[in-house]
Design an enzyme around this catalytic site. Sequence first.
Site, short mmCIF file in Angstrom:
data_model
loop_
_atom_site.label_atom_id
_atom_site.label_comp_id
_atom_site.label_asym_id
_atom_site.label_seq_id
_atom_site.Cartn_x
_atom_site.Cartn_y
_atom_site.Cartn_z
N GLU A 95 0.82 -1.21 0.00
CA GLU A 95 0.00 0.00 0.00
C GLU A 95 0.85 1.26 0.00
OE1 GLU A 95 -2.93 -2.00 3.35
OE2 GLU A 95 -1.67 -0.30 3.83
N CYS A 108 3.06 8.29 1.89
CA CYS A 108 3.49 7.28 2.86
C CYS A 108 3.79 6.00 2.09
CB CYS A 108 2.36 7.06 3.87
SG CYS A 108 2.76 5.80 5.08
N CYS A 115 5.56 -7.44 7.62
CA CYS A 115 6.63 -7.00 8.52
C CYS A 115 7.00 -8.19 9.40
CB CYS A 115 6.13 -5.83 9.39
SG CYS A 115 7.39 -5.14 10.49
N CYS A 119 4.38 -5.66 16.46
CA CYS A 119 3.83 -4.69 17.39
C CYS A 119 2.35 -4.99 17.57
CB CYS A 119 4.05 -3.28 16.86
SG CYS A 119 5.80 -2.97 16.57
N CYS A 122 -0.55 -3.19 15.72
CA CYS A 122 -0.35 -2.95 14.28
C CYS A 122 -0.88 -4.10 13.45
CB CYS A 122 1.13 -2.72 14.00
SG CYS A 122 1.49 -2.59 12.24
N CYS A 344 -2.12 1.90 8.22
CA CYS A 344 -1.14 0.89 7.83
C CYS A 344 -1.66 -0.55 7.85
CB CYS A 344 0.01 1.06 8.83
SG CYS A 344 1.22 -0.22 8.87
N1 SAH Z 1 7.82 -0.20 10.94
C1 SAH Z 1 8.02 1.20 11.12
C2 SAH Z 1 7.25 2.04 10.11
C3 SAH Z 1 5.87 1.62 9.76
S1 SAH Z 1 4.62 1.75 11.02
C4 SAH Z 1 7.66 1.60 12.52
O1 SAH Z 1 7.10 0.80 13.25
O2 SAH Z 1 7.99 2.73 12.89
C5 SAH Z 1 4.29 3.50 11.05
C6 SAH Z 1 3.69 4.00 12.35
O3 SAH Z 1 2.31 3.60 12.48
C7 SAH Z 1 4.40 3.47 13.59
O4 SAH Z 1 4.63 4.46 14.54
C8 SAH Z 1 3.39 2.46 14.09
O5 SAH Z 1 3.62 2.19 15.43
C9 SAH Z 1 2.09 3.14 13.79
N2 SAH Z 1 0.93 2.24 13.83
C10 SAH Z 1 0.86 0.95 13.44
N3 SAH Z 1 -0.39 0.46 13.60
C11 SAH Z 1 -1.15 1.47 14.10
C12 SAH Z 1 -2.51 1.57 14.51
N4 SAH Z 1 -3.35 0.55 14.39
N5 SAH Z 1 -2.94 2.76 14.96
C13 SAH Z 1 -2.10 3.82 15.05
N6 SAH Z 1 -0.79 3.77 14.71
C14 SAH Z 1 -0.32 2.60 14.25
FE1 SF4 Z 2 6.20 -3.64 11.76
FE2 SF4 Z 2 3.86 -2.54 12.33
FE3 SF4 Z 2 5.70 -2.77 14.24
FE4 SF4 Z 2 6.07 -0.99 12.27
S1 SF4 Z 2 4.45 -0.96 13.78
S2 SF4 Z 2 7.57 -2.47 13.08
S3 SF4 Z 2 5.11 -2.11 10.54
S4 SF4 Z 2 4.68 -4.47 13.16
#
Ligand code: SAH
Ligand code: SF4
Length: 371
Positions: A95, A108, A115, A119, A122, A344
Site C-alpha cells: 500500500e 506514505c 513486517c 507490534c 499494528c 497501515c
Molecule cells: N515499521 C516502522 C514504520 C511503519 S509503522 C515503525 O514501526 O515505525 C508507522 C507508524 O504507524 C508506527 O509508529 C506504528 O507504530 C504506527 N501504527 C501501526 N499500527 C497502528 C494503529 N493501528 N494505529 C495507530 N498507529 C499505528
Molecule cells: Fe512492523 Fe507494524 Fe511494528 Fe512498524 S508498527 S515495526 S510495521 S509491526
Amino acid sequence: MTVDGRRALVGLSRDQLAAELLAFGLEPFRARQLWHWLYHRGVTDFSLMTTLAKPVRERLAESYVIRRPGVVTDLRSCDGTRKWLLRLADGQEIESVHIPEEDRGTLCVSSQVGCTLTCRFCHTGTQRLVRNLDAAELVDQLLLARDALGEWPSPPDGRLISNIVLMGMGEPLFNYDAVATAVKIIMDGDGLAISKRRITLSTSGVVPMMKRCGEELGVNLAVSLHAVTDQLRDKLVPINRKYPLAELIQACRSYPGLTNARRITFEYVMLRGVNDSLADARALTRLLKGIPAKINLIPFNPWPNAPFECSTAAAIQAFGDFVNDAGYASPVRTTRGQDIMAACGQLKSASLRSRAAVDDILAEKDAALVA
Ligand code: SAH
Ligand code: SF4
C-alpha cells in the site's frame, strides 16, 4: 530481470545506470539523459525520449522496460487522502497513501510486504507473509503516485507530493540497502529531487542501523516509542526485547545531525488504559530529556479483533497538554482517510482472522525475532 527477459531500469542507482548503459554501448551523458526522462519527466515509453536518437530508443526498448506496478484499488477519502493497493510483479501486494495538507503533500511508502515484527497494535504485524521490497518497488510507489496525480515533470515547488514518509508497511531499517538506494534516487536533484529534509524514516527501534541511516542518508528520523518502560514496551513493540529502551534512547541521542531545528519525532500511539496516563506522560518527558524531540500522539486506529481501544479524547487532550507544557511540540496526528481504511496494513488484509489464529502468528514471529 523481468518476465520477458528485458531488464528494469527504475531502481538502479546513478552509478549502476551509467555502468549498465556503458555495457550496452552508451556513453555516460546518455545515462544522464535517461535519468532525466525517468525521474524528472516520468516517461514510461522509450519512444518519447526525444533527446536520444531513434535507433537508440528502439534498441533500448528491446532490452529494457520501464513498468509501473499494477493498481488493484485506488481509493479516495472524502478528506482528500488517497490510497493505492499495488500489485508487484510476483503478485504480492503493498500500500501507499497520499495525504494532502495545506502546506504540503505527503506520500506514505511501504518498505516491505508485511513486517517480521509484531507490534501488538499494528495490523501489518499480524501478516504472516514477509519479504523485502527492492529499490525499484520502493521508487515505483512514488512514480505511480506522481502518475496518478499528474505531477510530471517534477515541479520546483508547490508540489502535491512534497514529502515522503517511510511509514507504510514494514520496518525500513530491516531493508536498509534497498531503502538507501531508493532514498538516494528520490533525493537526486536531477530527477525526483525531494530533499532529505522532506524525507522521514520511521523505525520501531532497529538500534544498530540508526547511526548509519543518519550518516549515509541524513533523513529525518521518527521512532515508534509507544511505551516508556521496558516492561510495557517489550509487550507492545517486541523488538524492545532485543534493543531495550536505554540502548534506543542512546542511539537517538547520538543520531547524526540532530539539532533543535532538526528533531527526532517520537511516535506514541494512544491506547486506552495501557499507556495513556499522566504518569506515562511525565515518564515520557523525563525519558526524552535533552533530546531535540517532537512527540507525535497517534490515536490508535482500530482493526478487526484488535486487542486495544483508542484512548478517550479527554485522555489524549490531557496527555498532549502535559507534554506541551513540558516544552515539547506534540501535535495529535489527526486521523485521515478513515473511510478508506488508510491506516497501515488495513487494506491489504481486510480478511478476518480469529484472535487465536493471530496470536499463533505473532508467537511464531516473536520466536524468530529473539532467536
Ligand atoms: N515499521 C516502522 C514504520 C511503519 S509503522 C515503525 O514501526 O515505525 C508507522 C507508524 O504507524 C508506527 O509508529 C506504528 O507504530 C504506527 N501504527 C501501526 N499500527 C497502528 C494503529 N493501528 N494505529 C495507530 N498507529 C499505528
Ligand atoms: Fe512492523 Fe507494524 Fe511494528 Fe512498524 S508498527 S515495526 S510495521 S509491526
